[in-house]
Scaffold this active site. Structure first.
Site, PDB file in Angstrom:
ATOM      1  N   LYS A   1       0.848  -1.180   0.000  1.00 56.80           N
ATOM      2  CA  LYS A   1       0.000   0.000   0.000  1.00 56.80           C
ATOM      3  C   LYS A   1       0.888   1.236   0.000  1.00 56.80           C
ATOM      4  O   LYS A   1       1.697   1.439   0.911  1.00 56.80           O
ATOM      5  CB  LYS A   1      -0.916   0.028   1.224  1.00 56.80           C
ATOM      6  CG  LYS A   1      -1.780   1.280   1.242  1.00 56.80           C
ATOM      7  CD  LYS A   1      -2.530   1.470   2.540  1.00 56.80           C
ATOM      8  CE  LYS A   1      -2.698   2.956   2.786  1.00 56.80           C
ATOM      9  NZ  LYS A   1      -3.360   3.236   4.056  1.00 56.80           N
TER      10      LYS A   1
ATOM     11  N   GLY B   1      -7.958   9.115  10.432  1.00 58.99           N
ATOM     12  CA  GLY B   1      -8.133   9.168  11.877  1.00 58.99           C
ATOM     13  C   GLY B   1      -9.197  10.141  12.355  1.00 58.99           C
ATOM     14  O   GLY B   1      -9.379  10.319  13.550  1.00 58.99           O
TER      15      GLY B   1
ATOM     16  N   ALA C   1      -9.597   5.411   4.919  1.00 61.53           N
ATOM     17  CA  ALA C   1      -9.575   6.542   5.856  1.00 61.53           C
ATOM     18  C   ALA C   1     -10.890   7.295   5.901  1.00 61.53           C
ATOM     19  O   ALA C   1     -11.531   7.527   4.876  1.00 61.53           O
ATOM     20  CB  ALA C   1      -8.462   7.530   5.530  1.00 61.53           C
ATOM     21  N   GLY C   2     -11.280   7.652   7.116  1.00 60.74           N
ATOM     22  CA  GLY C   2     -12.450   8.491   7.325  1.00 60.74           C
ATOM     23  C   GLY C   2     -13.603   7.801   8.025  1.00 60.74           C
ATOM     24  O   GLY C   2     -14.458   8.452   8.609  1.00 60.74           O
TER      25      GLY C   2
ATOM     26  N   ASN D   1      -8.604   1.644  10.433  1.00 59.85           N
ATOM     27  CA  ASN D   1      -7.807   1.301  11.605  1.00 59.85           C
ATOM     28  C   ASN D   1      -8.372   1.969  12.854  1.00 59.85           C
ATOM     29  O   ASN D   1      -8.873   1.329  13.772  1.00 59.85           O
ATOM     30  CB  ASN D   1      -6.355   1.708  11.382  1.00 59.85           C
ATOM     31  CG  ASN D   1      -5.382   1.181  12.446  1.00 59.85           C
ATOM     32  OD1 ASN D   1      -4.195   1.123  12.227  1.00 59.85           O
ATOM     33  ND2 ASN D   1      -5.870   0.750  13.612  1.00 59.85           N
ATOM     34  N   THR D   2      -8.364   3.306  12.849  1.00 62.11           N
ATOM     35  CA  THR D   2      -8.741   4.055  14.050  1.00 62.11           C
ATOM     36  C   THR D   2     -10.171   3.766  14.506  1.00 62.11           C
ATOM     37  O   THR D   2     -10.439   3.699  15.709  1.00 62.11           O
ATOM     38  CB  THR D   2      -8.570   5.564  13.799  1.00 62.11           C
ATOM     39  OG1 THR D   2      -7.303   5.772  13.168  1.00 62.11           O
ATOM     40  CG2 THR D   2      -8.594   6.336  15.093  1.00 62.11           C
TER      41      THR D   2
END
Lengths: 260, 72
Positions: A103, A164, A190-191, A212-213
């Site tokens: 990635k 994040g 993301a988001g 992830n977050t």
């Protein structure tokens, strides 16, 4: 439920049944990481490449908890701000792991972690020439997304909101345009903040979601991982079902004839 | 003794130390790490043959938990 079983997703020639990719950062410990990844049902996990702590080599390693034979490790370049750093990092990752799927993520700004697309394009060109299979984190600009696909990237991964931030899918129009034009998998990277955000990404027709977050920073990460698994499956099934058209006014569900 | 730069720090080693010996001394499993020497990847198959020289800059890395918000 056989239809969902057969709904696989292919990236760089590898077939996966889970459309959820999870990061392995920010967890309390490796045990929690392992439990969350298991609960998410993910088959691909992103990992970072970092210097070994040479003064204390006995520290536990991620590979001792998540077996690279069971999970596809997707090395990412998180934290890289130049094409050169990203290229160096992924060359090391390939040597450490022995696989080509990576990635690419080149950031442009500390505050927004927005991708630097100029550096990203440059890095992608070099990596593809070196036979890497490049899944690329990118802005939601359909023109740049197309360029990355034409260069040979194996997956396009636009952000739905800043990394994040947990703000959810802020750009459904752009994501939808990228999905419609692409011949390689498109994943929102993301988001995502909660399960409904993941479902929205999938309802837009994305091939998958990377997060992830949203899992690691939930109060109960393992339960949230479980929720995300279902959200991605639900959103995918809804997309494949073809939703009803939106109408301005009510439309009764029960027949009007035979009323007393 | 010669001095190399290992992950950004000065590190003293015996003359004619091979990379495989350095990894042994550091108690690192060669299968779990990757090595860059003076900005060039060192293929795992050549660890035995690579003799470290004074002033060599080595980066020894491995995989750690990471999503998309980690910084060096």
């Amino acid at each position: 439920m056989t239809f969902s079983m057969n709904d696989t997703f292919t990236v760089a020639g590898k077939i996966f049944s889970s459309r959820l990719i999870v990061g392995t950062g920010k967890y309390k410990n490796f045990e929690e990481t392992k439990c969350a990844v298991e609960a998410s049902g993910s088959e691909i996990v992103t990992v970072a490449v970092r210097r070994v702590n040479v003064s204390d080599p006995s520290q536990p390693m991620l590979v001792d908890y998540l077996d690279p034979k069971k999970y596809t490790y997707l090395p990412n370049t998180a934290g890289c701000f130049t094409a050169d750093d990203a290229i160096r990092t992924l060359r090391l990752a390939r040597e450490a792991g022995g696989w080509n799927l990576v990635k690419l993520e080149v950031l442009g700004d500390q505050k927004t972690l927005y991708p630097n697309m100029i550096e990203t394009l440059h890095a992608a060109e070099v990596l593809i020439k070196e036979n890497f299979d490049v899944m690329v984190y990118c802005s939601d600009d359909p023109i740049l997304a197309k360029r990355l696909e034409d260069m040979g990237c194996c997956a396009i991964m636009p952000l739905g909101a800043p990394i994040g931030s947990g703000l959810g899918i802020q750009n459904p129009v752009q994501i939808r345009l990228i999905v419609e034009q692409s011949n390689v998998p498109v994943l929102v990277d993301a988001g995502v903040g909660t399960a409904s955000d993941a479902a929205i990404a999938m309802e837009l027709g994305c091939d998958g979601v990377l997060m992830n977050t949203a899992i690691a920073s939930a109060k109960d990460p393992i339960r949230m991982a479980h929720a995300m698994k279902f959200a991605v499956e639900a959103g995918r099934a809804a997309y494949l079902s073809g939703r009803m058209p939106k109408k301005m006014y009510a439309d009764p569900s029960s027949p009007l004839s035979g009323l007393i | 003794m010669i001095e190399i730069i290992l992950n950004g720090d000065r590190h003293k080693i015996e003359q004619s130390t091979s990379l495989v010996v350095l990894l042994q001394n550091l108690k690192l499993d060669p299968l779990k790490v990757a090595v860059e020497r003076n900005l060039e990847i060192v293929p795992k198959t050549t660890y035995q043959n690579v003799i470290l020289l004074d002033g060599d800059r080595l980066e020894i890395v491995h995989f750690i938990g990471g999503g998309n918000k980690d910084f060096l």
